[in-house]
Design a protein around this motif. Structure first.
Motif, PDB file in Angstrom:
ATOM      1  N   THR A  68       0.832  -1.205   0.000  1.00 42.61           N
ATOM      2  CA  THR A  68       0.000   0.000   0.000  1.00 42.61           C
ATOM      3  C   THR A  68       0.868   1.257   0.000  1.00 42.61           C
ATOM      4  N   ILE A  69       1.906   1.246   0.832  1.00 43.36           N
ATOM      5  CA  ILE A  69       2.829   2.398   0.898  1.00 43.36           C
ATOM      6  C   ILE A  69       3.510   2.615  -0.447  1.00 43.36           C
ATOM      7  N   MET A  70       3.996   1.511  -1.058  1.00 41.12           N
ATOM      8  CA  MET A  70       4.646   1.625  -2.366  1.00 41.12           C
ATOM      9  C   MET A  70       3.669   2.119  -3.426  1.00 41.12           C
ATOM     10  N   GLY A  71       2.436   1.620  -3.362  1.00 41.66           N
ATOM     11  CA  GLY A  71       1.424   2.039  -4.321  1.00 41.66           C
ATOM     12  C   GLY A  71       1.136   3.526  -4.243  1.00 41.66           C
ATOM     13  N   ARG A  72       1.107   4.054  -3.033  1.00 40.14           N
ATOM     14  CA  ARG A  72       0.891   5.488  -2.879  1.00 40.14           C
ATOM     15  C   ARG A  72       2.056   6.292  -3.455  1.00 40.14           C
ATOM     16  N   GLY A  73       3.254   5.778  -3.238  1.00 35.72           N
ATOM     17  CA  GLY A  73       4.423   6.476  -3.772  1.00 35.72           C
ATOM     18  C   GLY A  73       4.441   6.477  -5.295  1.00 35.72           C
ATOM     19  N   ILE A  74       4.154   5.303  -5.889  1.00 38.42           N
ATOM     20  CA  ILE A  74       4.164   5.191  -7.346  1.00 38.42           C
ATOM     21  C   ILE A  74       3.008   5.965  -7.966  1.00 38.42           C
ATOM     22  N   GLY A  75       1.856   5.957  -7.295  1.00 34.85           N
ATOM     23  CA  GLY A  75       0.654   6.571  -7.855  1.00 34.85           C
ATOM     24  C   GLY A  75       0.533   8.057  -7.607  1.00 34.85           C
ATOM     25  N   SER A 300      10.495   5.559  -6.788  1.00 32.61           N
ATOM     26  CA  SER A 300       9.378   6.097  -5.996  1.00 32.61           C
ATOM     27  C   SER A 300       8.880   5.072  -4.981  1.00 32.61           C
ATOM     28  N   ALA A 301       8.889   3.798  -5.349  1.00 31.10           N
ATOM     29  CA  ALA A 301       8.477   2.749  -4.403  1.00 31.10           C
ATOM     30  C   ALA A 301       9.497   2.608  -3.271  1.00 31.10           C
TER      31      ALA A 301
END
Length: 457
Positions: A68-75, A300-301
């Motif tokens: 979830t944290i990585m997804g927020r960073g990438i998105g 970003s991730a």
């Protein structure tokens, strides 16, 4: 962010990446003698290893939560915008091609006296890289012309090649479709036009001093001979549209779309590209941005996890202990991205890696977004322009070797006037000329295209 406790161990993924990439690069290039050794290392794979290390850290957080944290960073909007601009710029380059660059060089060499031919090489390289947005592409195209100028006129080959490399870094630093400009502007949330104006006042004095030195060296030589070839300037029109549109501050997507449409008409109408090949060339251009895009996604991730684990707080606390005040903070930013560039031999990757840290530094040291973007791009170009194992240097040497000319990096380096004067100009603008624009915390400067990176919880 400032109230959280820092965690130096959270920076381990960055350390792993730097050790693996730099270590393997040195071993390939110098230990095993592999040509372009640094660029035989799949940087995406090394970043994947660094991401794996980040995922194994902080066992208190579940893997699902880390996703979830990585997804927020990438998105984040900043990252998405950056990727889309990368793709659009790739399509543009694939559409218009690069033949017109040679036309500019041959036109100027045909109408300007031979004793000014090295100065012409520098000026042409500045313009071509500014229009094309790639220093490596410019060097690939103009270095063979530089070798021909050297052979025909009697100017030393290192001087000719060094002038081309300096001009190529000028445009790489300023171009609206350069990877470095896109990465720096989107990473810091500022308009490309603002960053261009900030950069131009630093780059122009360095370029003018470089030109004067080249002219002084040139006029002291007894030069004969000319270089002649055919040229077609109609293909310059799409590049001029992008260049002028960017300077006027028109939205980058509109500018690139206009360039792609006009470029398609020009290359088909002139017969430079068959209509049946046009879409294929667009796809090839976009595919050329694959590695840069994947680096942006992976970094970003990784950075999202590092930030969550307190790594950026620890790094920022360490920077604050060394660099005091706004001027010190600006120098710290420059040295940060410079160190990343030395380690990766890639100025775009260095900026992408330094972006989130510089974003925090800008807030801490009250540095404007456009100034931050300018510093990241400028210092990365300074270091990339002089390191002997960078793609720019290796491509220049290889281009000469293919034509039967032997020249080494250490012969060229004394003639890399522009990067050295760009560093000097940057330091003058940091320590002598005041910067009265401060960091804007949330909504940004009045004309922001994107919002700042959202901190993950």
């Amino acid at each position: 962010m400032a109230d959280k406790k820092g965690n130096v161990a959270a920076l381990l993924p960055i350390g792993v990446f730097l050790v693996l990439y730099l270590g393997l690069g040195i071993m390939f290039e110098y230990g095993m003698g592999i040509s372009m050794g640094f660029y035989n290392i799949p940087i995406v794979v090394i970043f994947l290893i660094a991401l794996l290390v980040a995922c194994f850290q902080n066992r208190k957080v579940s893997f699902d939560r880390k996703l979830t944290i990585m997804g927020r960073g990438i998105g984040d909007k900043t990252i998405v915008t950056m990727i889309l601009i990368f793709m659009a710029a790739g399509v543009f380059v694939g559409t218009v091609g690069r033949d017109s660059a040679e036309s500019v060089a041959y036109l100027m060499l045909s109408i300007i006296p031979a004793e000014f031919s090295v100065a012409v090489l520098f000026v042409v390289s500045c313009f071509v890289s500014l229009a094309m947005g790639t220093s490596v592409g410019t060097i690939t195209l103009i270095t063979p012309i530089a070798a021909a100028v050297s052979a025909a006129s009697g100017f030393s080959l290192p001087l000719c090649v060094g002038s081309v490399m300096g001009g190529a870094m000028f445009g790489d630093n300023l171009s609206f479709i350069s990877d470095t400009t896109i990465a720096a502007c989107q990473g810091q949330g500022c308009k490309m036009g603002d960053k261009f104006r900030e950069n131009f006042k630093i780059a122009l004095p360095a370029a003018l001093v470089t030109l004067v030195i080249i002219l002084v060296l040139s006029l002291g030589e007894n030069i004969t001979g000319t270089v002649q070839n055919d040229y077609n300037l109609i293909e310059l029109i799409p590049y001029l549209i992008v260049l002028i549109g960017g300077i006027l501050g028109i939205n980058v997507f509109i500018v690139l779309l206009a360039g792609i449409v006009v470029g398609s008409v020009v290359v088909v109408a002139t017969g430079a590209v068959p209509a049946t090949d046009l879409l294929g060339n667009m796809g090839t251009g976009a595919a050329g941005m694959f590695e840069t895009t994947m680096v942006a996604v992976l970094v970003s991730a990784i950075c999202a996890l590092i930030r969550e684990n307190g790594g950026f707080v620890a790094l920022l606390n360490g920077i604050k202990r060394v660099f005091k005040g706004r001027k010190g903070g600006q120098l710290g930013m420059g040295l940060l991205v410079g160190a990343m560039d030395i380690a990766t031999a890639n100025n775009t990757v260095a900026i992408v890696m330094a972006n989130p840290i510089a974003h925090e530094m800008a807030e801490t040291y009250d540095i404007s977004r456009r100034k931050t973007a300018s510093l990241l791009d400028t210092f990365s170009c300074v270091f990339q322009g002089v390191i002997p194992y960078g793609a720019q240097m290796l491509v220049a040497i290889s281009a000469c070797a293919e034509l039967g000319y032997a020249v080494s990096a250490f012969q060229i380096m004394p003639f890399l006037f522009y990067p050295f004067f760009l560093l000097l100009s940057s330091l003058v603008f940091i320590f002598v000329i005041p910067d009265d624009r401060g960091y804007t915390p949330h909504h940004g400067e009045e004309d922001l295209e994107v919002v700042e990176v959202e901190e993950t919880a």
